[in-house]
Design an enzyme around this catalytic site. Sequence first.
Site, short mmCIF file in Angstrom:
data_model
loop_
_atom_site.label_atom_id
_atom_site.label_comp_id
_atom_site.label_asym_id
_atom_site.label_seq_id
_atom_site.Cartn_x
_atom_site.Cartn_y
_atom_site.Cartn_z
N SER A 25 0.85 -1.19 0.00
CA SER A 25 0.00 0.00 0.00
C SER A 25 0.89 1.24 0.00
O SER A 25 2.07 1.17 0.37
CB SER A 25 -0.88 0.01 1.26
OG SER A 25 -1.53 1.26 1.43
N TYR A 28 -1.03 -1.20 10.37
CA TYR A 28 -1.19 -1.32 8.92
C TYR A 28 0.02 -0.75 8.19
O TYR A 28 0.58 -1.39 7.29
CB TYR A 28 -2.46 -0.58 8.48
CG TYR A 28 -2.81 -0.74 7.02
CD1 TYR A 28 -3.47 -1.88 6.57
CD2 TYR A 28 -2.53 0.26 6.10
CE1 TYR A 28 -3.82 -2.02 5.24
CE2 TYR A 28 -2.87 0.14 4.77
CZ TYR A 28 -3.52 -1.01 4.34
OH TYR A 28 -3.85 -1.14 3.00
#
Length: 273
Positions: free
Chosen positions: A145, A158
């Site tokens: 990401s 994350y």
Amino acid sequence: MGTRLQGKVAVITGSSSGIGRASAEVFAEEGAHVIVNDDGGREGLGQQVADGINAQGGSAVYVQADVFKSEELKRLIDFAYEKFGKLDILMNNAYRGHTDSVLDQEEADWDRVFASSVKAVFLGSKYALPGMIKAGGGSIINTASVHGLLGGRRHSSYDAAKAAIINLSRQMAVDYGKYGIRVNSICPGRIVTEGKIDFLEKYPEEVRRQQAVYLLGRPGTMREAGLAALFLASEDSSFVTGHALVVDGGLTAQLADSVSEPLEEGLGLAGSK
């Protein structure tokens, strides 16, 4: 139907929805035999994805396996070799877990995020690599990401996990390039997955915010992310390994002061100070 992946066998974890689903559909369109996977938590959904691919003239089978469990992940990889005799493409895409700021992040949630992403990338690759080495090549694609490149508010686990995936991909590229195995990661920005559609309808200000901060004036589609994965899976990227492919509509290409003006205009804040 295309031929860029004709006859290739691909396993995509977490492919009953989102980027994984779109990648499965795109891979199948290009001739791959796709093994669709999820943990079975949304009953029947993975089989629906496989059935949909087959109905469109593609080739797909569904295998339930939980990436949290080493033995199930190994069974998923073994299935590819048992049914097709090979595995050309592994896309480690699954992710589950709650992320928050360090002070508010629960230890169990931190462990869950890392287990479903970083550890699953490690184990999935570990089980797939021997067969790829024996075959003389393969492509491993790991879904990271833009959060693995830059920090985001309240995303401690994350962001840390996605950064780990990027560097693990580079490290595997170093070790296994000599065997003809390419290892890359994709770094999507905001992609409108099934779960985000209702959210964006409920919060129109978020739509305006995204239109303001993305240079292309919008977030990405699942198919656009799938096409990026297709590039890394196919021979179009035959000289690409150890790379983190950013697919973010220009989000991370700009400085903070460059984005402040369109953001203020997009939210109707210009001149409000």
